[in-house]
Design a protein around this motif. Structure first.
Motif, PDB file in Angstrom:
ATOM      1  N   ALA A   1      -6.906  -4.219   5.502  1.00 11.31           N
ATOM      2  CA  ALA A   1      -5.997  -3.337   6.242  1.00 11.31           C
ATOM      3  C   ALA A   1      -4.681  -3.175   5.489  1.00 11.31           C
ATOM      4  CB  ALA A   1      -5.754  -3.900   7.640  1.00 11.31           C
ATOM      5  N   ARG A   2      -4.198  -4.288   4.911  1.00  7.39           N
ATOM      6  CA  ARG A   2      -2.947  -4.205   4.134  1.00  7.39           C
ATOM      7  C   ARG A   2      -3.146  -3.340   2.892  1.00  7.39           C
ATOM      8  NH1 ARG A   2      -2.413  -9.910   4.862  1.00  7.39           N
ATOM      9  NH2 ARG A   2      -2.779 -10.215   2.638  1.00  7.39           N
ATOM     10  N   VAL A   3      -4.293  -3.518   2.226  1.00  8.77           N
ATOM     11  CA  VAL A   3      -4.573  -2.709   1.034  1.00  8.77           C
ATOM     12  C   VAL A   3      -4.624  -1.234   1.407  1.00  8.77           C
ATOM     13  CG1 VAL A   3      -6.330  -2.173  -0.700  1.00  8.77           C
ATOM     14  CG2 VAL A   3      -5.746  -4.547  -0.211  1.00  8.77           C
ATOM     15  N   SER A   4      -5.309  -0.948   2.548  1.00  6.45           N
ATOM     16  CA  SER A   4      -5.395   0.441   2.994  1.00  6.45           C
ATOM     17  C   SER A   4      -4.008   0.997   3.280  1.00  6.45           C
ATOM     18  CB  SER A   4      -6.269   0.518   4.248  1.00  6.45           C
ATOM     19  OG  SER A   4      -6.314   1.846   4.739  1.00  6.45           O
ATOM     20  N   ALA A   5      -3.172   0.185   3.946  1.00  5.81           N
ATOM     21  CA  ALA A   5      -1.809   0.626   4.244  1.00  5.81           C
ATOM     22  C   ALA A   5      -1.013   0.871   2.963  1.00  5.81           C
ATOM     23  CB  ALA A   5      -1.098  -0.408   5.111  1.00  5.81           C
ATOM     24  N   MET A   6      -1.209  -0.001   1.969  1.00  3.87           N
ATOM     25  CA  MET A   6      -0.504   0.174   0.699  1.00  3.87           C
ATOM     26  C   MET A   6      -0.956   1.448  -0.004  1.00  3.87           C
ATOM     27  SD  MET A   6       1.790  -2.049   0.287  1.00  3.87           S
ATOM     28  CE  MET A   6       2.116  -1.752  -1.456  1.00  3.87           C
ATOM     29  N   ASP A   7      -2.264   1.758   0.097  1.00 10.29           N
ATOM     30  CA  ASP A   7      -2.752   3.012  -0.480  1.00 10.29           C
ATOM     31  C   ASP A   7      -2.043   4.202   0.152  1.00 10.29           C
ATOM     32  OD1 ASP A   7      -4.426   1.741  -2.163  1.00 10.29           O
ATOM     33  OD2 ASP A   7      -6.280   2.209  -1.108  1.00 10.29           O
ATOM     34  N   GLU A   8      -1.974   4.169   1.506  1.00 10.76           N
ATOM     35  CA  GLU A   8      -1.318   5.271   2.201  1.00 10.76           C
ATOM     36  C   GLU A   8       0.159   5.348   1.820  1.00 10.76           C
ATOM     37  OE1 GLU A   8      -2.836   7.430   3.936  1.00 10.76           O
ATOM     38  OE2 GLU A   8      -4.796   6.509   4.197  1.00 10.76           O
ATOM     39  N   MET A   9       0.815   4.191   1.764  1.00 11.78           N
ATOM     40  CA  MET A   9       2.232   4.172   1.407  1.00 11.78           C
ATOM     41  C   MET A   9       2.443   4.652  -0.016  1.00 11.78           C
ATOM     42  SD  MET A   9       3.399   0.572   3.146  1.00 11.78           S
ATOM     43  CE  MET A   9       4.957   0.575   2.273  1.00 11.78           C
ATOM     44  N   GLY A  10       1.549   4.208  -0.929  1.00 12.33           N
ATOM     45  CA  GLY A  10       1.684   4.614  -2.319  1.00 12.33           C
ATOM     46  C   GLY A  10       1.597   6.118  -2.473  1.00 12.33           C
ATOM     47  N   ALA A  11       0.626   6.729  -1.774  1.00 13.46           N
ATOM     48  CA  ALA A  11       0.483   8.182  -1.856  1.00 13.46           C
ATOM     49  C   ALA A  11       1.703   8.883  -1.261  1.00 13.46           C
ATOM     50  CB  ALA A  11      -0.790   8.621  -1.131  1.00 13.46           C
ATOM     51  N   ALA A  12       2.209   8.348  -0.125  1.00 16.43           N
ATOM     52  CA  ALA A  12       3.368   8.966   0.523  1.00 16.43           C
ATOM     53  C   ALA A  12       4.621   8.845  -0.346  1.00 16.43           C
ATOM     54  CB  ALA A  12       3.607   8.313   1.887  1.00 16.43           C
ATOM     55  N   ILE A  13       4.820   7.640  -0.913  1.00 16.12           N
ATOM     56  CA  ILE A  13       5.993   7.423  -1.764  1.00 16.12           C
ATOM     57  C   ILE A  13       5.941   8.323  -2.994  1.00 16.12           C
ATOM     58  CG2 ILE A  13       7.131   5.733  -3.268  1.00 16.12           C
ATOM     59  CD1 ILE A  13       6.356   3.610  -1.177  1.00 16.12           C
ATOM     60  N   ALA A  14       4.742   8.402  -3.598  1.00 24.41           N
ATOM     61  CA  ALA A  14       4.595   9.249  -4.786  1.00 24.41           C
ATOM     62  C   ALA A  14       4.922  10.701  -4.444  1.00 24.41           C
ATOM     63  CB  ALA A  14       3.174   9.130  -5.333  1.00 24.41           C
ATOM     64  N   HIS A  15       4.454  11.154  -3.277  1.00 26.26           N
ATOM     65  CA  HIS A  15       4.731  12.531  -2.867  1.00 26.26           C
ATOM     66  C   HIS A  15       6.234  12.750  -2.663  1.00 26.26           C
ATOM     67  CE1 HIS A  15       4.251  16.395  -0.886  1.00 26.26           C
ATOM     68  NE2 HIS A  15       4.984  15.933   0.119  1.00 26.26           N
ATOM     69  N   GLU A  16       6.878  11.776  -1.980  1.00 28.38           N
ATOM     70  CA  GLU A  16       8.300  11.923  -1.697  1.00 28.38           C
ATOM     71  C   GLU A  16       9.148  11.867  -2.967  1.00 28.38           C
ATOM     72  OE1 GLU A  16       9.699  12.734   1.134  1.00 28.38           O
ATOM     73  OE2 GLU A  16       7.729  12.846   2.081  1.00 28.38           O
ATOM     74  N   LEU A  17       8.771  11.006  -3.906  1.00 22.03           N
ATOM     75  CA  LEU A  17       9.553  10.871  -5.135  1.00 22.03           C
ATOM     76  C   LEU A  17       9.357  12.058  -6.072  1.00 22.03           C
ATOM     77  CD1 LEU A  17       9.210   7.077  -6.040  1.00 22.03           C
ATOM     78  CD2 LEU A  17      11.219   8.275  -5.185  1.00 22.03           C
TER      79      LEU A  17
END
Length: 378
Positions: free
Chosen positions: A143-159
């Motif tokens: 679940a943490r890995v999945s959350a990190m995947d989602e966060m990584g994609a969101a952060i990359a999009h925002e940056l």
């Protein structure tokens, strides 16, 4: 057949067929009854135990105190286990300590007091409990890995948006500087700084795009890919941050490698995992380095990743590619298991030369290729 004979036959049948162990001892702690389930549980034949003190079935800590417990009960009537039941430790014939659930009852007989013990082997239940606990921990980690995947994609999009804006501002500043001073600015240092800023912003944007591609969830998509470009991207991702300055990378690529038909994101997952392991293994070396090389055998392309670490211990090798096995303090050991599965699903494999004796480990990724497969123009 008299009543006593019938009762003895009935008791014998119960003792023989009972799933749980049944032991009867007298008030001198000697074993009177030792059924078939006890034989399976302890590894003793009944003839080896009957007549002996029951302490033979106990670990040292229990054995040294058991007789005193029984004597104290007979003297005071104070119950500590009789009629209560609890988990205790027993000892197998080979010395193995066994967790058991023990219930004890008491019977008054003509020869004297007797105690009946019902024993249940807790090892299967303990094994299930451990497995459930492991799976729960693994699910939490996933679940943490999945959350990190989602966060990584969101952060990359925002940056990516502010980085694009930075590049546009730098380009505008460069154009304004040229308009003010002509094509040859009077301050080359400023122009040079602007160029460096543009290059770094472009590099950051490229890294973010690679990260987005890496964590993005999508269906597998196989196509012809240039394995060398994929290796270079994977090295860049692996060495993000402090690793870039601590580990030297040696690259030895065979010329004119054919393309391989594969899903680039899945193959990059293998490469990043293997490269990260190599960086981790090299961390304690005097000169940390890893070597990446490629070769074409005529039917397959191989990518080898060698590290400068101490090699893989022999005791780790049997479980190295098994899921949930890991020698690290963190993580759950899924990386290499999944990586090998991906490689095999592509018709290739992931193998390892464990090294040792001064050599680091070498992981070898093999992917099928054809001699007439498309080749990219340089």
């Amino acid at each position: 057949m008299n009543d006593q004979t019938v009762s003895e036959a009935r008791l014998g049948s119960i003792l023989a067929t009972a799933v749980d162990g049944i032991i009867v001892i007298d008030d001198k702690m000697n074993v009177l009854v030792f059924n078939a389930a006890c034989e399976r549980l302890f590894g003793y034949y009944a003839t080896e135990v009957i007549g002996r003190n029951v302490k033979v079935l106990m670990p040292e800590g229990y054995a040294s105190q058991h007789d005193d417990y029984v004597r104290n009960y007979m003297r005071t009537g104070e119950k500590k286990i009789i009629g209560i039941g609890r988990e205790v430790s027993a000892r197998h014939k080979d010395g193995t300590v066994i967790p058991i659930e023990l219930s004890v009852g008491e019977a008054a007989t003509t020869p004297g007091r007797q105690f009946v013990g019902i024993l249940r082997d807790l090892r299967p239940r303990k094994a299930v409990e451990r497995r459930v606990s492991q799976l729960q921990a693994q699910l939490v980690h996933l679940a943490r890995v999945s959350a990190m995947d989602e966060m990584g994609a969101a952060i990359a999009h925002e940056l990516n948006q502010p980085l694009t804006a930075v590049m546009l501002y730098l380009q505008a500043a460069e154009r304004s500087l040229k308009k003010l001073n002509g094509d040859s600015p009077h301050d080359p240092a400023i122009a040079n700084l602007l160029q460096k800023g543009l290059r770094e912003a472009d590099r950051a944007s490229s890294i973010i795009q690679r990260m987005r591609n890496f964590v993005e969830r999508r269906e597998p998509e196989r196509r012809w890919i240039d394995i060398v470009n994929l290796i270079d991207d994977s090295v860049d991702l692996t060495l993000l941050g402090a690793n870039a300055n601590t580990v030297r990378v040696r690259r030895r690529y065979e010329e004119s490698l054919p393309d391989v038909e594969a899903d680039p994101v899945q193959i990059q997952q293998i490469l990043v995992n293997v490269l990260r392991n190599a960086v981790e293994a090299s961390r304690g070396a005097r000169e940390p380095w890893l070597a990446v090389s490629t070769a074409f055998t005529g039917s397959s392309v191989t990518v080898s990743v060698e590290d400068s670490g101490p090699g893989i211990p022999s005791e780790v090798m049997p479980t190295l590619f098994k899921a949930f096995s890991t020698g690290k303090r963190t993580g759950m050991g899924l990386g290499l298991a999944i990586s090998r599965t991906i490689a095999q699903n592509h018709g290739g494999d992931l193998t390892v030369d464990p090294g040792g004796n001064g050599r680091g480990a070498t992981f070898i990724l093999t992917l099928p290729a054809k001699a007439d497969a498309p080749r990219r123009a340089d």
